[in-house]
Structures are given as C-alpha cells and as structure tokens.
Motif scaffolding. Structure first.
Motif, short mmCIF file in Angstrom:
data_model
loop_
_atom_site.label_atom_id
_atom_site.label_comp_id
_atom_site.label_asym_id
_atom_site.label_seq_id
_atom_site.Cartn_x
_atom_site.Cartn_y
_atom_site.Cartn_z
N GLU A 152 0.85 -1.19 0.00
CA GLU A 152 0.00 0.00 0.00
C GLU A 152 0.89 1.24 0.00
O GLU A 152 1.89 1.30 0.71
CB GLU A 152 -0.88 -0.01 1.25
N LEU A 153 0.53 2.22 -0.81
CA LEU A 153 1.28 3.47 -0.86
C LEU A 153 0.62 4.48 0.07
O LEU A 153 -0.58 4.72 -0.02
CB LEU A 153 1.33 4.02 -2.29
N CYS A 154 1.43 5.06 0.96
CA CYS A 154 0.87 5.92 2.00
C CYS A 154 1.58 7.27 2.09
O CYS A 154 2.78 7.38 1.81
CB CYS A 154 0.95 5.23 3.36
N LEU A 155 0.81 8.25 2.51
CA LEU A 155 1.30 9.59 2.80
C LEU A 155 0.97 9.93 4.25
O LEU A 155 0.05 9.36 4.82
CB LEU A 155 0.58 10.63 1.93
N LYS A 156 1.70 10.87 4.81
CA LYS A 156 1.27 11.46 6.08
C LYS A 156 0.38 12.64 5.70
O LYS A 156 0.85 13.63 5.14
CB LYS A 156 2.46 11.92 6.90
N TYR A 157 -0.92 12.51 5.96
CA TYR A 157 -1.88 13.49 5.47
C TYR A 157 -1.63 14.91 5.95
O TYR A 157 -1.65 15.86 5.21
CB TYR A 157 -3.30 13.10 5.91
N ASN A 158 -1.46 15.04 7.25
CA ASN A 158 -1.53 16.36 7.84
C ASN A 158 -0.68 16.38 9.09
O ASN A 158 0.16 15.52 9.29
CB ASN A 158 -3.00 16.69 8.16
N ASN A 159 -0.94 17.35 9.96
CA ASN A 159 -0.28 17.36 11.25
C ASN A 159 -0.81 16.21 12.10
O ASN A 159 -1.59 15.39 11.64
CB ASN A 159 -0.51 18.71 11.95
N GLU A 160 -0.44 16.18 13.35
CA GLU A 160 -0.84 15.10 14.24
C GLU A 160 -2.37 15.09 14.42
O GLU A 160 -2.93 15.98 15.06
CB GLU A 160 -0.16 15.25 15.60
N LEU A 161 -3.03 14.11 13.85
CA LEU A 161 -4.49 14.06 13.87
C LEU A 161 -4.98 13.04 14.89
O LEU A 161 -4.54 11.90 14.91
CB LEU A 161 -5.03 13.69 12.49
N ALA A 162 -5.92 13.48 15.74
CA ALA A 162 -6.55 12.59 16.71
C ALA A 162 -7.55 11.70 15.98
O ALA A 162 -7.97 11.99 14.86
CB ALA A 162 -7.24 13.41 17.79
N ASN A 163 -7.97 10.63 16.64
CA ASN A 163 -8.91 9.70 16.00
C ASN A 163 -10.25 10.36 15.69
O ASN A 163 -10.88 10.02 14.68
CB ASN A 163 -9.12 8.47 16.89
N TRP A 164 -10.70 11.28 16.54
CA TRP A 164 -11.99 11.92 16.25
C TRP A 164 -11.90 12.76 14.98
O TRP A 164 -12.87 12.87 14.22
CB TRP A 164 -12.48 12.75 17.44
N GLN A 165 -10.72 13.34 14.72
CA GLN A 165 -10.53 14.11 13.49
C GLN A 165 -10.45 13.19 12.27
O GLN A 165 -11.05 13.47 11.22
CB GLN A 165 -9.25 14.95 13.59
N LEU A 166 -9.71 12.09 12.40
CA LEU A 166 -9.62 11.12 11.31
C LEU A 166 -11.00 10.55 10.99
O LEU A 166 -11.37 10.39 9.82
CB LEU A 166 -8.66 9.99 11.69
N LEU A 167 -11.76 10.26 12.04
CA LEU A 167 -13.09 9.69 11.85
C LEU A 167 -14.03 10.68 11.19
O LEU A 167 -14.76 10.35 10.26
CB LEU A 167 -13.64 9.26 13.21
N LEU A 168 -13.99 11.92 11.66
CA LEU A 168 -14.91 12.94 11.17
C LEU A 168 -14.64 13.29 9.71
O LEU A 168 -15.57 13.40 8.91
CB LEU A 168 -14.78 14.20 12.03
N TYR A 169 -13.37 13.44 9.35
CA TYR A 169 -13.03 13.92 8.01
C TYR A 169 -12.68 12.81 7.01
O TYR A 169 -12.83 13.01 5.80
CB TYR A 169 -11.87 14.91 8.09
N TYR A 170 -12.20 11.66 7.52
CA TYR A 170 -11.74 10.62 6.60
C TYR A 170 -12.48 9.29 6.75
O TYR A 170 -12.36 8.42 5.91
CB TYR A 170 -10.24 10.38 6.78
N GLY A 171 -13.18 9.12 7.87
CA GLY A 171 -13.98 7.91 8.03
C GLY A 171 -13.24 6.71 8.58
O GLY A 171 -13.69 5.58 8.44
N PHE A 172 -12.09 6.93 9.22
CA PHE A 172 -11.38 5.81 9.84
C PHE A 172 -10.66 6.29 11.10
O PHE A 172 -10.51 7.50 11.32
CB PHE A 172 -10.37 5.17 8.87
N ALA A 173 -10.25 5.36 11.92
CA ALA A 173 -9.48 5.67 13.12
C ALA A 173 -8.28 4.72 13.17
O ALA A 173 -8.27 3.68 12.50
CB ALA A 173 -10.34 5.51 14.37
N ILE A 174 -7.27 5.09 13.94
CA ILE A 174 -6.05 4.30 14.03
C ILE A 174 -5.91 3.73 15.44
O ILE A 174 -5.98 4.47 16.42
CB ILE A 174 -4.81 5.16 13.69
#
Length: 210
Positions: A152-174
């Motif tokens: 899988e090819l991956c990027l670091k999207y943005n600054n340090e993102l919390a799970n609620w931010q990842l969930l809200l804007y991208y639909g997944f959590a880590i």
C-alpha cells in the motif's frame, strides 16, 4: 451567495465542490470524466452514517453541526440539478482528498489522492514535494522506505491528527494512535473567575489543554 455561505464553508472548497458537481453532471463529455469515474461513490464518514455513532459524543455533535451547515449552504444555492446528498458527496471528496498547496490553495490531484494515511512521516512510502514552479507540475516522490510489489502506498496526510478528526473527516481511526485526544466540554460560570481559572489550571497541568 459566496459571502453568505462563508460562515459555513470556505470559498475555495465551495467553488471546487460546485465545479465537481458540474463536471459530474456532464458525464462522458467532461474532461475530468476518467477521474470522476474512479472517485468513491460512498463514504464511511459520520456525515453519511450518523446512525452508527453514539449521541452526545463530540463526533456526533460535530456531524450534526456540519450537516446543518451544508444544508444551509445548499439552500442558499437553491440547486436545480443536484440534491443535498449530492452536495455532501462532492464536499466530502474535496474535504477528504484535496491537497492544500501554498501557491494554489485547495486542489484535487488525480492519482495522488489515492494514497492512504500513516501517522508518522518515516512510515510513509510517498511524500509530497509540492508544485515545481518551472514545470507547474505537482511532485510526489517515493521515500527511503523499501516498497514491495503489492504494498500500500501511504502519505502522512496532515499534522498530528486525533482519532476523532480522522473519523470525522476521513472515516477511519487508528488503533493506538499516538496523537489521539478527546474533546471535553466543561461548563463554567463566566461570573466566577476563580472557578474558571482553577479549572483551566487543572486541565493545563494534566495536559488536557494547551
């Protein structure tokens, strides 16, 4: 319309959202048809699946607020060719897949937007070099990380993102996200400055707020 909508959505995002809807409506006649055809048609973000999230949580509340805002923007535009759900689809495409470039603002970049997210730059197999000013082309390079066929090819999207931010804007959590945080709403009496200061100091001491 743009001035009225600005309290809900920035002009760049709104313009791109409407442009994407317009191009999609043109079908095969659109120059961007090949790219639009491979864009996701559904999302796992709370904006589309609010029923899956617990009420009174920050994600649920923010989703309610976002959906209401987008509904008001849609009413301002008074569209004849698309629905609120269409608008939410295009908005989510721009919001979740757009690149924010210094000289160009928010931009959709075909193929580059297919890379997924990693929390740390050293885990990424790709890195953005921005736009080459001589060629006017967006540069995406591989990192020093070794890539095997099928990886899988991956990027670091943005600054340090919390799970609620990842969930809200991208639909997944880590799982075990090192940058995870929670939103807390604390009621305070604005007339009681001592109470406000004590609570603020307590949260700052334990690093709940910065």
């Amino acid at each position: 319309v743009f001035n009225q909508a600005e309290q809900h959505i920035d002009q760049e995002t709104l313009i791109l959202t409407l442009f994407l809807l317009h191009e999609r409506s043109k079908g095969i006649k659109s120059f961007w048809y090949p790219h639009i055809q491979v864009l996701p048609t559904t999302f796992s973000t709370p904006l589309f699946h609010k029923e899956n999230y617990v009420e009174s949580t920050s994600v649920y509340y923010l989703t309610e607020t976002m959906r209401q805002s987008m509904s008001e923007v849609c009413d301002l535009i008074n569209p004849k060719t698309f629905t609120l759900e269409d608008f939410l689809w295009a908005y989510t495409i721009i919001d979740s897949r757009g690149f924010k470039l210094t000289d160009f603002g928010t931009t959709l970049i075909p193929l580059a937007d297919f890379a997924n997210h990693v929390s740390f730059a050293q885990e990424a197999s790709l890195c953005s070099k921005g736009v080459d000013k001589q060629t006017n082309r967006f540069i995406l390079k591989t990192t020093d990380k070794k890539i095997q066929a099928g990886d899988e090819l991956c990027l670091k999207y943005n600054n340090e993102l919390a799970n609620w931010q990842l969930l809200l804007y991208y639909g997944f959590a880590i799982e075990n996200n090192p940058f995870d945080s929670i939103l807390l709403e604390i009621k305070m009496d604005p007339n009681d400055t001592y109470e406000m200061e004590m609570k603020k100091n307590a949260f700052t001491k334990f690093k709940y707020v910065e």
